[in-house]
Design an enzyme around this catalytic site. Structure first.
Site, PDB file in Angstrom:
ATOM      1  N   CYS A 103      28.246 -13.777   9.461  1.00 12.51           N
ATOM      2  CA  CYS A 103      27.231 -12.995  10.041  1.00 12.51           C
ATOM      3  C   CYS A 103      26.312 -12.806   8.709  1.00 12.51           C
ATOM      4  O   CYS A 103      25.146 -12.344   9.085  1.00 12.51           O
ATOM      5  CB  CYS A 103      27.542 -12.036  10.811  1.00 12.51           C
ATOM      6  SG  CYS A 103      29.201 -11.273  10.410  1.00 12.51           S
ATOM      7  N   GLU A 124      27.901  -6.430  17.110  1.00 11.21           N
ATOM      8  CA  GLU A 124      27.568  -7.024  15.924  1.00 11.21           C
ATOM      9  C   GLU A 124      26.926  -8.368  16.179  1.00 11.21           C
ATOM     10  O   GLU A 124      27.746  -9.319  16.444  1.00 11.21           O
ATOM     11  CB  GLU A 124      28.683  -6.900  14.869  1.00 11.21           C
ATOM     12  CG  GLU A 124      28.255  -7.078  13.450  1.00 11.21           C
ATOM     13  CD  GLU A 124      28.248  -8.389  12.803  1.00 11.21           C
ATOM     14  OE1 GLU A 124      27.495  -9.306  13.082  1.00 11.21           O
ATOM     15  OE2 GLU A 124      29.500  -8.672  12.402  1.00 11.21           O
ATOM     16  N   GLY A 131      29.650 -11.448  18.001  1.00 15.11           N
ATOM     17  CA  GLY A 131      29.096 -12.760  18.517  1.00 15.11           C
ATOM     18  C   GLY A 131      27.544 -13.091  18.642  1.00 15.11           C
ATOM     19  O   GLY A 131      26.872 -12.309  17.728  1.00 15.11           O
ATOM     20  N   SER A 132      27.411 -13.688  19.663  1.00 12.27           N
ATOM     21  CA  SER A 132      25.642 -14.267  19.557  1.00 12.27           C
ATOM     22  C   SER A 132      24.996 -12.910  20.437  1.00 12.27           C
ATOM     23  O   SER A 132      25.303 -12.086  20.910  1.00 12.27           O
ATOM     24  CB  SER A 132      25.660 -15.487  20.610  1.00 12.27           C
ATOM     25  OG  SER A 132      25.830 -15.028  21.954  1.00 12.27           O
ATOM     26  N   GLY A 173      25.025 -13.605  24.047  1.00 12.50           N
ATOM     27  CA  GLY A 173      26.224 -12.916  24.796  1.00 12.50           C
ATOM     28  C   GLY A 173      26.178 -11.323  24.731  1.00 12.50           C
ATOM     29  O   GLY A 173      26.435 -10.678  25.712  1.00 12.50           O
ATOM     30  N   GLY A 174      25.952 -11.067  23.403  1.00 12.73           N
ATOM     31  CA  GLY A 174      26.116  -9.597  23.150  1.00 12.73           C
ATOM     32  C   GLY A 174      25.062  -8.923  24.065  1.00 12.73           C
ATOM     33  O   GLY A 174      25.344  -7.817  24.494  1.00 12.73           O
ATOM     34  N   GLU A 225      18.339 -16.543  13.529  1.00 15.47           N
ATOM     35  CA  GLU A 225      19.548 -17.168  12.970  1.00 15.47           C
ATOM     36  C   GLU A 225      19.878 -18.521  13.407  1.00 15.47           C
ATOM     37  O   GLU A 225      19.826 -18.890  14.728  1.00 15.47           O
ATOM     38  CB  GLU A 225      20.685 -16.063  13.117  1.00 15.47           C
ATOM     39  CG  GLU A 225      21.998 -16.528  12.590  1.00 15.47           C
ATOM     40  CD  GLU A 225      23.213 -15.571  13.059  1.00 15.47           C
ATOM     41  OE1 GLU A 225      23.889 -15.429  12.267  1.00 15.47           O
ATOM     42  OE2 GLU A 225      23.219 -15.331  14.257  1.00 15.47           O
ATOM     43  N   LYS A 257      39.656  -9.119  24.914  1.00 15.73           N
ATOM     44  CA  LYS A 257      39.278 -10.472  25.606  1.00 15.73           C
ATOM     45  C   LYS A 257      39.269 -11.443  24.318  1.00 15.73           C
ATOM     46  O   LYS A 257      38.699 -11.374  23.540  1.00 15.73           O
ATOM     47  CB  LYS A 257      37.902 -10.333  25.988  1.00 15.73           C
ATOM     48  CG  LYS A 257      37.534 -11.389  27.104  1.00 15.73           C
ATOM     49  CD  LYS A 257      36.906 -12.496  26.366  1.00 15.73           C
ATOM     50  CE  LYS A 257      36.286 -13.765  27.230  1.00 15.73           C
ATOM     51  NZ  LYS A 257      36.304 -14.937  26.241  1.00 15.73           N
TER      52      LYS A 257
HETATM   53  P1  NAP Z   1      29.329 -15.724  21.933  1.00 14.50           P
HETATM   54  O1  NAP Z   1      28.896 -16.822  22.686  1.00 14.50           O
HETATM   55  O2  NAP Z   1      28.319 -14.460  22.066  1.00 14.50           O
HETATM   56  O3  NAP Z   1      30.650 -15.344  22.606  1.00 14.50           O
HETATM   57  C1  NAP Z   1      31.494 -14.129  22.161  1.00 14.50           C
HETATM   58  C2  NAP Z   1      32.483 -13.647  23.162  1.00 14.50           C
HETATM   59  O4  NAP Z   1      31.599 -13.023  24.162  1.00 14.50           O
HETATM   60  C3  NAP Z   1      33.175 -14.731  24.034  1.00 14.50           C
HETATM   61  O5  NAP Z   1      34.336 -14.052  24.163  1.00 14.50           O
HETATM   62  C4  NAP Z   1      32.439 -15.155  25.205  1.00 14.50           C
HETATM   63  O6  NAP Z   1      33.436 -15.461  26.309  1.00 14.50           O
HETATM   64  C5  NAP Z   1      31.694 -13.456  25.593  1.00 14.50           C
HETATM   65  N1  NAP Z   1      30.603 -13.660  26.236  1.00 14.50           N
HETATM   66  C6  NAP Z   1      29.366 -14.252  25.635  1.00 14.50           C
HETATM   67  N2  NAP Z   1      28.295 -14.288  26.538  1.00 14.50           N
HETATM   68  C7  NAP Z   1      29.035 -13.510  27.572  1.00 14.50           C
HETATM   69  C8  NAP Z   1      28.560 -13.236  29.026  1.00 14.50           C
HETATM   70  N3  NAP Z   1      27.036 -13.357  29.342  1.00 14.50           N
HETATM   71  N4  NAP Z   1      29.254 -12.777  29.938  1.00 14.50           N
HETATM   72  C9  NAP Z   1      30.399 -12.523  29.632  1.00 14.50           C
HETATM   73  N5  NAP Z   1      31.202 -12.796  28.632  1.00 14.50           N
HETATM   74  C10 NAP Z   1      30.232 -13.305  27.553  1.00 14.50           C
HETATM   75  O7  NAP Z   1      29.533 -15.982  20.557  1.00 14.50           O
HETATM   76  P2  NAP Z   1      30.558 -16.987  19.927  1.00 14.50           P
HETATM   77  O8  NAP Z   1      31.198 -18.040  20.885  1.00 14.50           O
HETATM   78  O9  NAP Z   1      31.594 -16.572  18.881  1.00 14.50           O
HETATM   79  O10 NAP Z   1      29.543 -18.019  19.116  1.00 14.50           O
HETATM   80  C11 NAP Z   1      28.360 -18.567  19.841  1.00 14.50           C
HETATM   81  C12 NAP Z   1      27.163 -18.138  18.805  1.00 14.50           C
HETATM   82  O11 NAP Z   1      27.245 -16.952  18.599  1.00 14.50           O
HETATM   83  C13 NAP Z   1      27.212 -19.012  17.302  1.00 14.50           C
HETATM   84  O12 NAP Z   1      26.731 -20.212  17.440  1.00 14.50           O
HETATM   85  C14 NAP Z   1      26.596 -18.018  16.563  1.00 14.50           C
HETATM   86  O13 NAP Z   1      24.944 -18.241  16.652  1.00 14.50           O
HETATM   87  C15 NAP Z   1      26.710 -16.769  17.036  1.00 14.50           C
HETATM   88  N6  NAP Z   1      27.737 -15.834  16.315  1.00 14.50           N
HETATM   89  C16 NAP Z   1      27.322 -14.945  15.540  1.00 14.50           C
HETATM   90  C17 NAP Z   1      28.187 -14.044  14.933  1.00 14.50           C
HETATM   91  C18 NAP Z   1      27.664 -13.057  13.879  1.00 14.50           C
HETATM   92  O14 NAP Z   1      28.482 -12.576  13.322  1.00 14.50           O
HETATM   93  N7  NAP Z   1      26.163 -12.958  13.960  1.00 14.50           N
HETATM   94  C19 NAP Z   1      29.463 -14.395  14.883  1.00 14.50           C
HETATM   95  C20 NAP Z   1      30.058 -15.529  15.560  1.00 14.50           C
HETATM   96  C21 NAP Z   1      29.120 -16.018  16.486  1.00 14.50           C
HETATM   97  P3  NAP Z   1      33.444 -16.919  26.608  1.00 14.50           P
HETATM   98  O15 NAP Z   1      33.756 -17.719  25.122  1.00 14.50           O
HETATM   99  O16 NAP Z   1      34.500 -16.946  27.639  1.00 14.50           O
HETATM  100  O17 NAP Z   1      32.063 -17.569  26.984  1.00 14.50           O
END
Ligand code: NAP
Length: 504
Positions: free
Chosen positions: A300, A263, A239-240, A243-244, A389, A182
């Site tokens: 991260c 992660e 990711g977040s 979301g995770g 974080e 994805k």
């Molecule tokens: P994210 O919002 O968790 O999204 C990551 C992926 O998961 C995207 O493809 C997103 O799709 C999908 N997704 C998220 N929530 C979902 C849900 N409820 N249902 C279905 N799919 C879902 O992370 P991000 O866009 O990379 O960044 C946002 C925040 O994540 C940052 O501000 C940061 O705080 C954190 N982050 C942390 C790390 C780490 O390594 N710890 C790395 C990157 C980001 P869509 O984009 O289509 O919504």
């Protein structure tokens, strides 16, 4: 961006488009249109992956190693386009994209040599003991086998090394698992070019196209459909926490639950011990600042929290960090949403009870400059939200009274990817009681360095107890990450003719 995008999904080697499109939002340039992903496309990709799974599991290690190397070559052949597009989409400098591409192709090639060596199969044999009393023992052999189709979520902050052909995809293909990616909507163009490279490698080797699909993002129901599809057997995600956790919950609630290797977040605490602080506090402060600000802090492993014993030595450490951070120019963040989240998070920390601001961000919009805050141990312990974080260049110094209070702070952290000690020889006795706490807390404990810059190697662990990851037994970086997509099978008294080739 001069590259001509086709804007389509890649489903088992075919370009597929839907009517709806979304426009990418690059840091530079006008953006391009990409077809919006749908559950129907996920369904097709998963059907192709399932159809290809058995044949792919039966390929030789050599065939899969050749595939990984061919993907690396195809990515290198598109290097200039990837750098230009990746840099425009993410705002990361071209040199970072070049370095990340080297890491990406390096980990593909590392997995090729890893599976050629074969140790990852963990082959075991208990020979039959027909004369054993009171019961004979059967012939028992064990080996790791691929789990089946794997879903991979591209990470926003590593458009290459943790995206379409990043570590999760490399590990899954190396294991013999088809992959459905994805794509992250923050870098759809970069994802498309890399996806084309993977398809070209599969075609060149005449392998089943169903082993790889890329569904671009655009809508939440794409990710939901992917993790709940019964043909998907494991998920790799970076990711977040929000979301995770949502996707993890969906995996756990399936009729057949599957492992979700997420992660997620980490603040990566750094403990500055007194002798090191006295001897080189200013140098540690400057080094910490460099690690905090690197890549606009969007790692991260960003060491967001430093713990130091209060006093003049702590002042030297914090003064040096402040000076170095103040000199950092505004940096473009990966997405508008991340910049907003960063500015909001920094406001939240800065307005918390007992928090003193040493340096405040003056940047606006999609850019960020570093923030530096200080707080006492008592105020930090009283406010759990300070341990969350804030993704970006933000440092928080916790001033503690003494070694006991440093230990109390250490015990208060939830799971982390890393924990760092800055110490000299005279600090070793003080560090000794911290060690079991840090080991229990983090996937990687390091001394006299900074956690950003994760080596891709046999020993690396990039994971940790929740919420650093959703599975403390796994790593998402390094060769050990292949274990996420394998499961052990025991073969009892099977004739050699029926055993997998790798066991004979
Ligand atoms: P994210 O919002 O968790 O999204 C990551 C992926 O998961 C995207 O493809 C997103 O799709 C999908 N997704 C998220 N929530 C979902 C849900 N409820 N249902 C279905 N799919 C879902 O992370 P991000 O866009 O990379 O960044 C946002 C925040 O994540 C940052 O501000 C940061 O705080 C954190 N982050 C942390 C790390 C780490 O390594 N710890 C790395 C990157 C980001 P869509 O984009 O289509 O919504």
């Amino acid at each position: 961006m001069s590259y001509e995008f086709h804007g389509a999904h890649l489903i088992a080697g075919q370009r597929r488009s839907t009517e709806a499109t979304f426009r990418s939002s690059p840091a530079e340039g006008p953006g391009a249109d990409f077809s919006v992903g749908t559950p129907a496309l996920v369904d097709e990709a998963c059907a192709a992956a399932k159809a290809a799974a058995q044949g792919f599991a039966a390929t030789t290690r050599e065939q899969r190693a050749a595939l990984l190397e061919a993907i690396a070559d195809q990515i290198d052949a598109r290097g200039d386009a990837i750098t230009a597009c990746g840099s425009a989409e993410t705002g990361l400098p071209p040199a970072r994209l070049q370095g990340e591409r080297a890491r990406t192709t390096g980990q593909l090639r590392l997995f090729a040599s890893h599976i050629r060596a074969g140790d990852y199969l963990d082959r075991r044999h208990d020979p039959a003991l027909p004369d054993r009393a009171p019961l004979p023992r059967p012939d028992l052999r064990m080996m790791q086998r691929p789990v089946g189709p794997v879903a991979v979520f591209g990470a926003s902050n590593f458009p290459l090394a943790f995206s379409v052909a990043g570590g999760d995809t490399a590990a899954a293909l190396a294991a013999g698992c088809p992959v459905v990616v994805k794509g992250h909507s923050a870098h759809p163009g970069t994802g498309e070019i890399v996806g084309d490279a993977v398809v070209a490698a599969i075609e060149a080797l005449g392998m089943d196209p169903g082993i790889f699909s890329l569904v671009q993002g655009g809508r939440r129901d794409v990710g939901e459909a992917l993790v709940t599809d019964p043909r998907i057997k494991a998920v790799g995600f970076t990711g977040s926490l929000t979301g995770g956790r949502a996707l993890f919950n969906l995996c756990a609630a399936r009729p057949e639950p599957i492992p979700f290797f997420g992660e997620l977040g980490s603040v990566n605490p750094m403990f500055v011990l007194p002798e090191a602080c006295a001897a080189r506090g200013a140098a540690i402060g400057a080094g910490w600042a460099a690690s905090l600000a690197m890549g606009a802090g969007q790692f991260c492993t960003n060491p967001g929290i430093a713990i130091v014993i209060d006093g003049p030595e702590a002042d030297a450490f914090v003064d040096a960090a402040e000076k170095a951070l103040a000199a950092v120019p505004a940096q473009v963040m990966l997405t508008d949403g991340m910049a907003t989240a960063f500015h909001d998070g920094a406001k939240r920390v800065g307005s918390a009870a007992g928090v003193a601001t040493r340096l405040a961000d003056t940047a606006e919009g999609r850019t960020a400059r570093p923030h530096l805050f200080e707080v006492t141990a008592a105020d930090w312990l009283a406010d759990h939200a300070l341990a969350e974080e804030v993704f970006g260049p933000l440092g928080l110094v916790i001033r503690v009274r003494d070694a006991d209070q440093m230990l109390e702070i250490a015990r208060s952290f939830v799971g982390q990817l890393t924990a760092t000690l800055q110490l000299d020889d005279g600090d070793v006795e003080m560090a000794r009681p911290l060690m079991p706490v840090l080991e229990a807390m983090a996937g990687r404990v390091l001394a006299n360095g900074f956690p950003t810059g994760v080596e891709v190697s046999d020993t690396m662990v990039h994971g940790g107890p929740y919420p650093a990851s959703t599975n403390f037994g796994a790593t998402s970086v390094g060769t050990l990450s292949i274990r996420r997509f394998l499961r052990p099978v025991c073969y009892q008294n099977l004739p050699a003719a029926l055993l997998p080739a790798d066991l004979v």
